[in-house]
Design a protein around this motif. Structure first.
Motif, PDB file in Angstrom:
ATOM      1  N   ALA A 165       0.831  -1.198   0.000  1.00 22.32           N
ATOM      2  CA  ALA A 165       0.000   0.000   0.000  1.00 22.32           C
ATOM      3  C   ALA A 165       0.870   1.254   0.000  1.00 22.32           C
ATOM      4  O   ALA A 165       0.617   2.206  -0.745  1.00 22.32           O
ATOM      5  CB  ALA A 165      -0.923  -0.011   1.207  1.00 22.32           C
ATOM      6  N   GLU A 166       1.922   1.226   0.797  1.00 22.20           N
ATOM      7  CA  GLU A 166       2.800   2.395   0.872  1.00 22.20           C
ATOM      8  C   GLU A 166       3.509   2.671  -0.449  1.00 22.20           C
ATOM      9  O   GLU A 166       3.847   3.801  -0.753  1.00 22.20           O
ATOM     10  CB  GLU A 166       3.825   2.218   2.004  1.00 22.20           C
ATOM     11  N   ASN A 167       3.711   1.600  -1.209  1.00 20.39           N
ATOM     12  CA  ASN A 167       4.352   1.775  -2.515  1.00 20.39           C
ATOM     13  C   ASN A 167       3.341   2.052  -3.624  1.00 20.39           C
ATOM     14  O   ASN A 167       3.677   1.992  -4.803  1.00 20.39           O
ATOM     15  CB  ASN A 167       5.156   0.525  -2.893  1.00 20.39           C
ATOM     16  N   GLY A 168       2.108   2.301  -3.218  1.00 21.15           N
ATOM     17  CA  GLY A 168       1.083   2.610  -4.203  1.00 21.15           C
ATOM     18  C   GLY A 168       0.591   1.404  -4.981  1.00 21.15           C
ATOM     19  O   GLY A 168      -0.108   1.535  -5.978  1.00 21.15           O
ATOM     20  N   GLU A 169       0.963   0.199  -4.513  1.00 21.19           N
ATOM     21  CA  GLU A 169       0.478  -1.000  -5.191  1.00 21.19           C
ATOM     22  C   GLU A 169      -0.772  -1.499  -4.482  1.00 21.19           C
ATOM     23  O   GLU A 169      -1.073  -1.098  -3.368  1.00 21.19           O
ATOM     24  CB  GLU A 169       1.537  -2.104  -5.142  1.00 21.19           C
ATOM     25  N   ARG A 170      -1.477  -2.408  -5.112  1.00 25.67           N
ATOM     26  CA  ARG A 170      -2.693  -2.952  -4.510  1.00 25.67           C
ATOM     27  C   ARG A 170      -2.388  -4.301  -3.871  1.00 25.67           C
ATOM     28  O   ARG A 170      -1.809  -5.180  -4.494  1.00 25.67           O
ATOM     29  CB  ARG A 170      -3.749  -3.097  -5.589  1.00 25.67           C
ATOM     30  N   ILE A 171      -2.775  -4.440  -2.632  1.00 25.31           N
ATOM     31  CA  ILE A 171      -2.614  -5.743  -1.984  1.00 25.31           C
ATOM     32  C   ILE A 171      -3.844  -6.589  -2.302  1.00 25.31           C
ATOM     33  O   ILE A 171      -4.972  -6.113  -2.257  1.00 25.31           O
ATOM     34  CB  ILE A 171      -2.358  -5.591  -0.469  1.00 25.31           C
ATOM     35  N   GLU A 172      -3.579  -7.837  -2.693  1.00 26.61           N
ATOM     36  CA  GLU A 172      -4.679  -8.733  -3.056  1.00 26.61           C
ATOM     37  C   GLU A 172      -5.403  -9.168  -1.778  1.00 26.61           C
ATOM     38  O   GLU A 172      -4.772  -9.672  -0.864  1.00 26.61           O
ATOM     39  CB  GLU A 172      -4.045  -9.943  -3.761  1.00 26.61           C
ATOM     40  N   LYS A 173      -6.711  -8.968  -1.725  1.00 25.04           N
ATOM     41  CA  LYS A 173      -7.455  -9.309  -0.514  1.00 25.04           C
ATOM     42  C   LYS A 173      -8.552 -10.334  -0.816  1.00 25.04           C
ATOM     43  O   LYS A 173      -9.212 -10.245  -1.834  1.00 25.04           O
ATOM     44  CB  LYS A 173      -8.097  -8.054   0.092  1.00 25.04           C
ATOM     45  N   HIS A 174      -8.700 -11.297   0.100  1.00 26.81           N
ATOM     46  CA  HIS A 174      -9.738 -12.317  -0.056  1.00 26.81           C
ATOM     47  C   HIS A 174     -10.483 -12.498   1.243  1.00 26.81           C
ATOM     48  O   HIS A 174      -9.893 -12.445   2.314  1.00 26.81           O
ATOM     49  CB  HIS A 174      -9.112 -13.671  -0.419  1.00 26.81           C
ATOM     50  N   LEU A 175     -11.762 -12.772   1.113  1.00 26.48           N
ATOM     51  CA  LEU A 175     -12.563 -13.023   2.300  1.00 26.48           C
ATOM     52  C   LEU A 175     -12.724 -14.525   2.510  1.00 26.48           C
ATOM     53  O   LEU A 175     -13.085 -15.262   1.599  1.00 26.48           O
ATOM     54  CB  LEU A 175     -13.952 -12.389   2.125  1.00 26.48           C
ATOM     55  N   LEU A 176     -12.419 -14.969   3.732  1.00 28.06           N
ATOM     56  CA  LEU A 176     -12.665 -16.368   4.078  1.00 28.06           C
ATOM     57  C   LEU A 176     -13.711 -16.365   5.196  1.00 28.06           C
ATOM     58  O   LEU A 176     -13.443 -15.916   6.316  1.00 28.06           O
ATOM     59  CB  LEU A 176     -11.368 -17.044   4.546  1.00 28.06           C
ATOM     60  N   LEU A 177     -14.885 -16.825   4.847  1.00 30.06           N
ATOM     61  CA  LEU A 177     -15.981 -16.836   5.809  1.00 30.06           C
ATOM     62  C   LEU A 177     -15.928 -18.159   6.575  1.00 30.06           C
ATOM     63  O   LEU A 177     -16.066 -19.229   5.978  1.00 30.06           O
ATOM     64  CB  LEU A 177     -17.297 -16.711   5.038  1.00 30.06           C
ATOM     65  N   THR A 178     -15.690 -18.092   7.882  1.00 31.16           N
ATOM     66  CA  THR A 178     -15.523 -19.327   8.644  1.00 31.16           C
ATOM     67  C   THR A 178     -16.611 -19.477   9.700  1.00 31.16           C
ATOM     68  O   THR A 178     -17.320 -18.529  10.026  1.00 31.16           O
ATOM     69  CB  THR A 178     -14.151 -19.372   9.345  1.00 31.16           C
ATOM     70  N   ARG A 179     -16.693 -20.685  10.237  1.00 34.38           N
ATOM     71  CA  ARG A 179     -17.682 -21.023  11.261  1.00 34.38           C
ATOM     72  C   ARG A 179     -19.101 -20.737  10.762  1.00 34.38           C
ATOM     73  O   ARG A 179     -19.938 -20.238  11.503  1.00 34.38           O
ATOM     74  CB  ARG A 179     -17.379 -20.278  12.565  1.00 34.38           C
ATOM     75  N   TYR A 180     -19.327 -21.050   9.518  1.00 35.05           N
ATOM     76  CA  TYR A 180     -20.637 -20.821   8.916  1.00 35.05           C
ATOM     77  C   TYR A 180     -21.577 -21.948   9.324  1.00 35.05           C
ATOM     78  O   TYR A 180     -21.322 -23.117   9.062  1.00 35.05           O
ATOM     79  CB  TYR A 180     -20.496 -20.769   7.393  1.00 35.05           C
ATOM     80  N   ASP A 181     -22.654 -21.592   9.985  1.00 40.06           N
ATOM     81  CA  ASP A 181     -23.577 -22.571  10.525  1.00 40.06           C
ATOM     82  C   ASP A 181     -24.844 -22.644   9.669  1.00 40.06           C
ATOM     83  O   ASP A 181     -25.685 -21.743   9.699  1.00 40.06           O
ATOM     84  CB  ASP A 181     -23.914 -22.181  11.974  1.00 40.06           C
ATOM     85  N   ALA A 182     -24.958 -23.727   8.908  1.00 37.53           N
ATOM     86  CA  ALA A 182     -26.079 -23.864   7.971  1.00 37.53           C
ATOM     87  C   ALA A 182     -27.435 -23.846   8.678  1.00 37.53           C
ATOM     88  O   ALA A 182     -28.409 -23.303   8.154  1.00 37.53           O
ATOM     89  CB  ALA A 182     -25.928 -25.149   7.155  1.00 37.53           C
TER      90      ALA A 182
END
Ligand SMILES: Nc1ncnc2c1ncn2[C@@H]1O[C@H](COP(=O)(O)OP(=O)(O)OP(=O)(O)O)[C@@H](O)[C@H]1O
Ligand SMILES: [Mg+2]
Lengths: 271, 87
Positions: free
Chosen positions: A166-183
């Protein structure tokens, strides 16, 4: 050059350590060379989850303070040859982690491994910011619950400002991991919907890990869930997540629902 | 390996209990800085460095903490001319 992943969340107890171990093992089970690094100095747990607690000789702080060589502190997994652990110190505190020290260690690990997975401590303080500092990819671990989503939003803000990328003006790749999902709770309508969480956080979905006894059982015996029972629902979800991590375009199935949903949700790019 | 027996099925809680007992016994003992295995490790390395230039990369140390016994394995590569270089 390997890729550096930070597994982070802000909120405590959402499944960062469980996920670091499972994703690390899953990648290594596919032949990739992986090291999982415990950044939770003072409260290490990754060694226990990976079943290496009896074999810790040196730790991250020893390496940073020059008391041991990196190669001496790495613990090789007894089940998967390409899986290594760099434990955190149990007896010293976070102040022993210096930015320069962390930088050196990560640089050395990057040149020797395909994947360097940093298990972040909870919170937004020094330990968490140092763990994310050198990341190429961030996995934001979130439970479908209001305070977890709020803290994840906070962490996403830090990822976009405090990391080297981020400081170098680049984009950090971000992913969401949804855990403990109770059906069951989702069925009753008492849990935030996957779409809602995705809409609020607007980062792409890496996977949904169901709430499962198999996770508890795996941690009891000291094995990442992908190793303890590779055919269990959480293990399969972690295996799929690693495929997406490597760029595969796999549809995400919501546990408990047959319908698979991909399209606009998984395909959506970060804002 | 014994651990694999637990994977087959049956209860996992006994394994958790046993692992915690061993781990905590060691951790409690080491709070007063008297963890014998750590001490031995450091003193063995010190003794070696008196006689030869220790190249840390050539020293591998492995530990396994058990309920009754722990093992410490120190594996050192000693170059042919190590003795001469010391002193
Ligand atoms: N999918 C799941 N199903 C059931 N239990 C889970 C699942 N994921 C994690 N847990 C349990 O939740 C607890 C917290 O998990 P974990 O230690 O991985 O979280 P963490 O985010 O690393 O916590 P901390 O912030 O304290 O480091 C553990 O008891 C773990 O076994
Ligand atoms: Mg943790």
């Amino acid at each position: 050059m390997g890729k550096v992943i930070v597994v982070t969340s802000g909120k405590g107890g959402v499944g960062k350590t469980t996920s670091s171990a499972a994703l690390g093992a899953a990648l290594a089970q596919n032949g990739e060379k992986v090291v999982v690094v415990d950044f939770d100095v003072g409260l290490r747990n990754l060694d226990l989850v990976m079943g290496a607690e009896r074999r810790v000789v040196y730790d991250l702080v020893n390496v940073i303070q020059g008391e041991a060589k990196l190669t001496q502190a790495l613990i090789r997994d007894k089940r998967v040859e390409t899986l290594y652990l760099l434990p955190a110190s149990q007896t010293r505190d976070k102040d022993n982690l210096t930015p320069e020290g962390v930088e050196k260690v990560i640089a050395a690990l990057k040149s020797a491994f395909d994947w360097v997975i940093c298990d972040s401590p909870a919170g937004i303080e020094r330990g968490a910011t140092l763990a994310m500092r050198h990341a190429d990819i961030a996995i934001v671990v979130t439970n479908p619950e209001v305070s977890s989503v709020r803290d994840s939003d906070r962490i996403i803000g830090l990822l976009d400002s405090k990391t080297l990328k981020a400081e170098n003006g680049e984009r950090i790749e971000k992913h969401l991991l949804l855990t403990r999902y109770d059906a069951n709770r989702a069925e009753r309508g008492d849990m935030l919907k996957v779409d809602d969480v995705l809409e609020i956080l607007s980062i792409p979905l890496l996977g949904i890990i169901p709430e499962s006894m198999d996770v508890l059982r795996a941690s009891n015996v000291g094995a990442p869930v992908t190793l303890a029972d590779g055919r269990s629902a959480p293990a399969l979800a972690y295996f799929e997540a690693t495929r997406r991590l490597k760029g595969e375009d796999l549809p995400v199935t919501i546990p408990g629902e047959k319908r698979s949903f991909l399209g606009k949700i998984f395909g959506r790019k970060a804002a | 390996m014994k651990l694999f027996g637990f994977f087959s099925r049956g209860q996992s809680a006994p394994a958790a209990r046993e692992r915690l007992q061993v781990l905590l016994a060691h951790e409690r003992a080491s709070t007063g800085d008297i963890d014998l295995v750590n001490k031995l490790r450091d003193e063995i390395l010190k003794a070696i460095s008196k006689h030869m230039q220790v190249d840390d990369e050539k020293v591998s140390i492995k530990m396994e903490r058990g309920a009754q016994v722990s093992t410490l394995a120190v594996d050192i590569e000693i170059p042919f001319d190590a003795g001469k270089k010391a002193a």
